[in-house]
Enzyme design. Structure first.
Site, short mmCIF file in Angstrom:
data_model
loop_
_atom_site.label_atom_id
_atom_site.label_comp_id
_atom_site.label_asym_id
_atom_site.label_seq_id
_atom_site.Cartn_x
_atom_site.Cartn_y
_atom_site.Cartn_z
N THR A 35 0.85 -1.19 0.00
CA THR A 35 0.00 0.00 0.00
C THR A 35 0.89 1.25 0.00
O THR A 35 2.01 1.23 0.49
CB THR A 35 -0.96 0.03 1.21
OG1 THR A 35 -0.20 0.22 2.42
CG2 THR A 35 -1.76 -1.25 1.32
N GLY A 40 7.25 7.79 -2.62
CA GLY A 40 8.07 7.59 -1.42
C GLY A 40 8.54 6.17 -1.17
O GLY A 40 9.00 5.47 -2.09
N GLY A 42 6.90 3.45 -0.48
CA GLY A 42 6.14 2.40 -1.15
C GLY A 42 6.55 2.24 -2.60
O GLY A 42 6.68 1.11 -3.10
N TYR A 181 -1.61 12.38 13.87
CA TYR A 181 -0.76 11.37 13.19
C TYR A 181 -0.30 10.30 14.18
O TYR A 181 -0.44 9.09 13.92
CB TYR A 181 0.44 12.09 12.56
CG TYR A 181 1.45 11.17 11.90
CD1 TYR A 181 1.14 10.47 10.74
CD2 TYR A 181 2.75 11.04 12.43
CE1 TYR A 181 2.08 9.65 10.13
CE2 TYR A 181 3.69 10.22 11.81
CZ TYR A 181 3.36 9.53 10.67
OH TYR A 181 4.29 8.72 10.06
N1 LIG Z 1 8.77 9.87 5.71
C1 LIG Z 1 9.09 9.64 6.99
O1 LIG Z 1 9.92 10.35 7.59
C2 LIG Z 1 8.43 8.51 7.73
C3 LIG Z 1 8.92 8.18 9.00
C4 LIG Z 1 8.33 7.15 9.70
C5 LIG Z 1 7.27 6.44 9.14
N2 LIG Z 1 6.81 6.79 7.91
C6 LIG Z 1 5.70 6.03 7.35
O2 LIG Z 1 6.07 5.55 6.08
C7 LIG Z 1 4.90 5.35 5.28
C8 LIG Z 1 5.16 5.88 3.88
O3 LIG Z 1 5.38 7.28 3.98
P1 LIG Z 1 6.20 8.12 2.88
O4 LIG Z 1 7.14 8.96 3.64
O5 LIG Z 1 6.66 7.26 1.78
O6 LIG Z 1 5.01 9.09 2.38
P2 LIG Z 1 4.51 9.54 0.93
O7 LIG Z 1 5.65 9.70 0.00
O8 LIG Z 1 3.62 10.71 1.18
O9 LIG Z 1 3.65 8.30 0.45
C9 LIG Z 1 2.44 7.99 1.10
C10 LIG Z 1 1.72 6.95 0.27
O10 LIG Z 1 0.46 6.67 0.90
C11 LIG Z 1 -0.56 6.73 -0.09
N3 LIG Z 1 -1.84 7.13 0.48
C12 LIG Z 1 -2.11 8.26 1.19
N4 LIG Z 1 -3.42 8.30 1.45
C13 LIG Z 1 -3.99 7.20 0.91
C14 LIG Z 1 -5.32 6.70 0.83
N5 LIG Z 1 -6.35 7.38 1.37
N6 LIG Z 1 -5.52 5.53 0.21
C15 LIG Z 1 -4.49 4.85 -0.37
N7 LIG Z 1 -3.22 5.28 -0.33
C16 LIG Z 1 -2.98 6.44 0.28
C17 LIG Z 1 -0.05 7.76 -1.09
O11 LIG Z 1 -0.62 7.57 -2.37
P3 LIG Z 1 -1.81 8.46 -3.03
O12 LIG Z 1 -1.60 9.86 -2.59
O13 LIG Z 1 -1.59 8.20 -4.49
O14 LIG Z 1 -3.06 7.84 -2.52
C18 LIG Z 1 1.44 7.43 -1.14
O15 LIG Z 1 1.67 6.41 -2.06
C19 LIG Z 1 3.75 6.01 6.04
O16 LIG Z 1 2.96 5.04 6.67
C20 LIG Z 1 4.44 6.86 7.09
O17 LIG Z 1 3.66 7.02 8.24
C21 LIG Z 1 7.37 7.80 7.18
#
Ligand SMILES: NC(=O)c1ccc[n+]([C@@H]2O[C@H](COP(=O)([O-])OP(=O)(O)OC[C@H]3O[C@@H](n4cnc5c(N)ncnc54)[C@H](OP(=O)(O)O)[C@@H]3O)[C@@H](O)[C@H]2O)c1
Length: 290
Positions: A35, A40, A42, A181
Site C-alpha cells: 500500500t 516515497g 512504497g 498522526y
Molecule cells: N517519511 C518519513 O519520515 C516517515 C517516517 C516514519 C514512518 N513513515 C511512514 O512511512 C509510510 C510511507 O510514507 P512516505 O514517507 O513514503 O510518504 P509519501 O511519500 O507521502 O507516500 C504515502 C503513500 O500513501 C498513499 N496514500 C495516502 N493516502 C492514501 C489513501 N487514502 N488511500 C491509499 N493510499 C494512500 C499515497 O498515495 P496516493 O496519494 O496516491 O493515494 C502514497 O503512495 C507512512 O505510513 C508513514 O507514516 C514515514
C-alpha cells in the site's frame, strides 16, 4: 542532504537490506501487496520487489501514477499491477481485497505502508475534526479492514507475512503538534502487535519497522526534517525488503530501546523538554491557515 547529514544518518538510522541473491530467493514468485506504492517508500519498495521477481500489487489513490509505474516495471521484465484504492473508503478496500484474491489467488506478503501525516497544533485544529478522521481512516481503519480481508486466507494456508511501516514516534514520548498522526500510527502498531500473537499460532508472521526520518514528500513540508539526517526512500525500501526476506519481529534504530527506557525513567524531565520544544517551534504557514 549534505555530507555531514549523510554521515549522521549512517549513525542514527537503521539501514541495509538483503543481498540481491538473498532478495531474489526470498521474493521471487511471491505475491506482495504494497500500500502507498505511488510515492516515497512504497514506490521504492515496489521497484525493489518487482526487480527481484515478486509479483507486486501496487495500491494507492493515484491511478495514473500507479499505471505508469506498472508499465515501467513490466517493460523492465517485472510483474506489477496497479490497484487504485482509497484506504479511507470501506467499499474501495473491500473491492481491492476481492480483486486481488480473485486475480492472483493469494497474497503472500502484505506491506502496510500507505500513510497520511499531519503536523498541526491543537489550537489550529479546533474546527478540523476531519484531520483526525482522515488520519485514523488512512493509518488505522483502512489498514485494519484490509488485514481482516487478507489474514483469513493466510492463516488457512498457514503461510504469510505482514510488514507494518510504523514510526519511531510510536515508541518515544509524543511530541507536540503530532496528535492526529501519532495517535493513528500508534493505533495500528498496537493492533498489529496484538494480532501478531494470534497469527503466529498459524505460522503467519509480522514485522513492525520503526522507521526514523525518511526524506519523502511526507516529511518535506516540515522544515526541521528537511535539515535533519534521514534515509532516502531507496534505503527505507531496503529495510522493507529485509523485513520480507528475514522476517524479524521488529526493525528499529539501535537507539530506540534505550530511548524508551530513558523515557520511562525520566518522564517528568522529558515532558519539560517537550514544553520547551513546543514554545520554540510553530505551525507551518500551511498548517496555521484554516
Ligand atoms: N517519511 C518519513 O519520515 C516517515 C517516517 C516514519 C514512518 N513513515 C511512514 O512511512 C509510510 C510511507 O510514507 P512516505 O514517507 O513514503 O510518504 P509519501 O511519500 O507521502 O507516500 C504515502 C503513500 O500513501 C498513499 N496514500 C495516502 N493516502 C492514501 C489513501 N487514502 N488511500 C491509499 N493510499 C494512500 C499515497 O498515495 P496516493 O496519494 O496516491 O493515494 C502514497 O503512495 C507512512 O505510513 C508513514 O507514516 C514515514
Amino acid at each position: 542532504m549534505g555530507t555531514v547529514m549523510r554521515a549522521l544518518s549512517h549513525v542514527v538510522d537503521p539501514r541495509g537490506g538483503p543481498s540481491p541473491a538473498e532478495l531474489r530467493a526470498g521474493v521471487a514468485g511471491q505475491i506482495v501487496l504494497v500500500t502507498g506504492a505511488s510515492y516515497g517508500i512504497g514506490e521504492a519498495t515496489a521497484r525493489v520487489l518487482a526487480a527481484a521477481g515478486a509479483t507486486v500489487l501496487m495500491v494507492a489513490r493515484s491511478q495514473r501514477k500507479l499505471d505508469e509505474l506498472a508499465a515501467e516495471l513490466t517493460a523492465a521484465g517485472g510483474r506489477a499491477h496497479a490497484y487504485a484504492t482509497d484506504l479511507a473508503d470501506a467499499s474501495s478496500v473491500s473491492a481491492l481485497a476481492a480483486r486481488a484474491l480473485e486475480r492472483h489467488g493469494r497474497v503472500d506478503v502484505l506491506v502496510n505502508n500507505a500513510g497520511k501525516s499531519i503536523r498541526r497544533s491543537i489550537a489550529c485544529s479546533y474546527d478540523r475534526f476531519h484531520d483526525f478522521q482522515r488520519t485514523i481512516d488512512v493509518n488505522y481503519l483502512g489498514p485494519v479492514r484490509l488485514l481482516l480481508l487478507l489474514l483469513p486466507q493466510m492463516r488457512a494456508r498457514r503461510s504469510g507475512h505482514i510488514v507494518n511501516v510504523s514510526t519511531v514516534g510510536t515508541r518515544v514520548p509524543p511530541a507536540p503538534r503530532w496528535a492526529a498522526y501519532q495517535a493513528s500510527k500508534t493505533a495500528y502498531d498496537v493492533f498489529l502487535r496484538s494480532v501478531a500473537v494470534e497469527a503466529r499460532a498459524d505460522r503467519v508472521t509480522t514485522t513492525s519497522i520503526y522507521m526514523s526520518l525518511v526524506h519523502t514528500r511526507m516529511s518535506a513540508p516540515t522544515p526541521v526534517f528537511r535539515r535533519s539526517p534521514g534515509l532516502r526512500p531507496e534505503e527505507a525500501a531496503q529495510l522493507v525488503a529485509r523485513a520480507i526476506v528475514r522476517k524479524p519481529r521488529t526493525i528499529a534504530p539501535w537507539w530506540l530501546t534505550p530511548a524508551e527506557l530513558i523515557a520511562d525513567a525520566a518522564r517528568g524531565p522529558l515532558e519539560a523538554a517537550m514544553d520547551i520544544l513546543y514554545r520554540l517551534t510553530s505551525d507551518s504557514p500551511e498548517a496555521a491557515r484554516r
